[in-house]
Design a protein around this motif. Sequence first.
Motif, PDB file in Angstrom:
ATOM      1  N   LEU A   3       0.812  -1.211   0.000  1.00 44.59           N
ATOM      2  CA  LEU A   3       0.000   0.000   0.000  1.00 44.59           C
ATOM      3  C   LEU A   3       0.838   1.249   0.000  1.00 44.59           C
ATOM      4  O   LEU A   3       0.589   2.188  -0.752  1.00 44.59           O
ATOM      5  N   MET A   4       1.878   1.281   0.805  1.00 47.64           N
ATOM      6  CA  MET A   4       2.628   2.502   0.972  1.00 47.64           C
ATOM      7  C   MET A   4       3.490   2.832  -0.224  1.00 47.64           C
ATOM      8  O   MET A   4       3.917   3.956  -0.394  1.00 47.64           O
ATOM      9  N   THR A 106      -6.682  -3.326   7.260  1.00 46.57           N
ATOM     10  CA  THR A 106      -5.864  -2.142   6.994  1.00 46.57           C
ATOM     11  C   THR A 106      -6.548  -1.257   5.952  1.00 46.57           C
ATOM     12  O   THR A 106      -6.912  -1.719   4.876  1.00 46.57           O
ATOM     13  N   GLY A 108      -5.157   2.029   5.509  1.00 45.21           N
ATOM     14  CA  GLY A 108      -4.161   3.032   5.127  1.00 45.21           C
ATOM     15  C   GLY A 108      -2.998   3.057   6.091  1.00 45.21           C
ATOM     16  O   GLY A 108      -2.766   2.103   6.838  1.00 45.21           O
ATOM     17  N   ASN A 109      -2.282   4.168   6.097  1.00 43.08           N
ATOM     18  CA  ASN A 109      -1.108   4.333   6.956  1.00 43.08           C
ATOM     19  C   ASN A 109      -0.996   5.768   7.427  1.00 43.08           C
ATOM     20  O   ASN A 109      -1.494   6.693   6.784  1.00 43.08           O
ATOM     21  N   ILE A 125      -2.569   8.319   4.599  1.00 44.04           N
ATOM     22  CA  ILE A 125      -3.127   7.884   3.328  1.00 44.04           C
ATOM     23  C   ILE A 125      -4.217   6.856   3.611  1.00 44.04           C
ATOM     24  O   ILE A 125      -4.033   5.955   4.430  1.00 44.04           O
ATOM     25  N   VAL A 126      -5.370   7.041   2.965  1.00 43.82           N
ATOM     26  CA  VAL A 126      -6.495   6.134   3.128  1.00 43.82           C
ATOM     27  C   VAL A 126      -6.872   5.590   1.757  1.00 43.82           C
ATOM     28  O   VAL A 126      -7.054   6.350   0.807  1.00 43.82           O
ATOM     29  N   ASP A 127      -6.989   4.282   1.674  1.00 42.68           N
ATOM     30  CA  ASP A 127      -7.332   3.611   0.427  1.00 42.68           C
ATOM     31  C   ASP A 127      -8.837   3.374   0.392  1.00 42.68           C
ATOM     32  O   ASP A 127      -9.372   2.599   1.196  1.00 42.68           O
ATOM     33  N   LYS A 135     -14.702   5.451   1.805  1.00 45.73           N
ATOM     34  CA  LYS A 135     -14.142   5.614   3.154  1.00 45.73           C
ATOM     35  C   LYS A 135     -14.347   7.049   3.635  1.00 45.73           C
ATOM     36  O   LYS A 135     -13.496   7.607   4.331  1.00 45.73           O
ATOM     37  N   LEU A 209      -6.953   6.888  -3.634  1.00 46.15           N
ATOM     38  CA  LEU A 209      -6.068   7.155  -2.510  1.00 46.15           C
ATOM     39  C   LEU A 209      -6.255   8.589  -2.046  1.00 46.15           C
ATOM     40  O   LEU A 209      -6.041   9.537  -2.807  1.00 46.15           O
ATOM     41  N   TRP A 210      -6.667   8.736  -0.800  1.00 44.55           N
ATOM     42  CA  TRP A 210      -6.813  10.048  -0.160  1.00 44.55           C
ATOM     43  C   TRP A 210      -5.574  10.286   0.697  1.00 44.55           C
ATOM     44  O   TRP A 210      -5.235   9.463   1.546  1.00 44.55           O
ATOM     45  N   THR A 211      -4.911  11.416   0.493  1.00 41.19           N
ATOM     46  CA  THR A 211      -3.683  11.700   1.225  1.00 41.19           C
ATOM     47  C   THR A 211      -3.730  13.091   1.854  1.00 41.19           C
ATOM     48  O   THR A 211      -4.142  14.056   1.211  1.00 41.19           O
TER      49      THR A 211
END
Length: 216
Positions: A3-4, A106, A108-109, A125-127, A135, A209-211
């Motif tokens: 993901l990252m 999981t 995101g991170n 970051i959210v997937d 999300k 991907l939301w960052t």
Amino acid sequence: MILMKKIVLISAIAGFVIVGLVSSLLLSPNSLDAKTSMPVYEIDFTFYDVEKIQKSLNEHNVFMSTPSAITDHTIDQYCTFFDSTNTKRTVEYCTTTALLNSDGKTIGNLNMGGTTYNPIMALAIVDASPFLNSKADEVDIIFQTMIETLVCTCWEDRQPGGFESVSEWIDVAQEKYAESSQTTIKSEINGLDNKRLILEITSTGKSYLWTLIVLK
């Protein structure tokens, strides 16, 4: 880990800036404020603030794993960002934490990077899959918690960019993205407690991907 690796992709794509500075001017991706071209490692938010974020997110059924330090060459995949002159920057020390939903999956991170003593940047970051707003609740909770913890609780008083709340900023970004043909769009707000806030949305083809990046 998989993901990252998408973070590098997000930063590398030239996005459409939907909101510029606090004055709400529209800017091109390469015309960011030059005042923060070089990172300044001030004692402001710290690595310990992850504990505050974790406690707040727990109340909303979003959970975090134990932070892991990254010091090898893979640091570029976790704590890379572009400064105000659009120059790619990395840090010497970075920690990463997985974000989990109530099912333990999981989503995101959350990463923080800088020196071993003080961070200069934080990135969440959210997937979201399969839809842009899949999300929505998690994005709103995570991004708002990051801003309130690492920046200030002054958003409603200051209303940067003309947005009454963090939620409104996110909603407008989503609307602009839905109307755009761009793969990635970016909205940046400067000057809130001397920080840079960068909100990015990008499509991978399978998810969105939301960052949110917070820079000193």
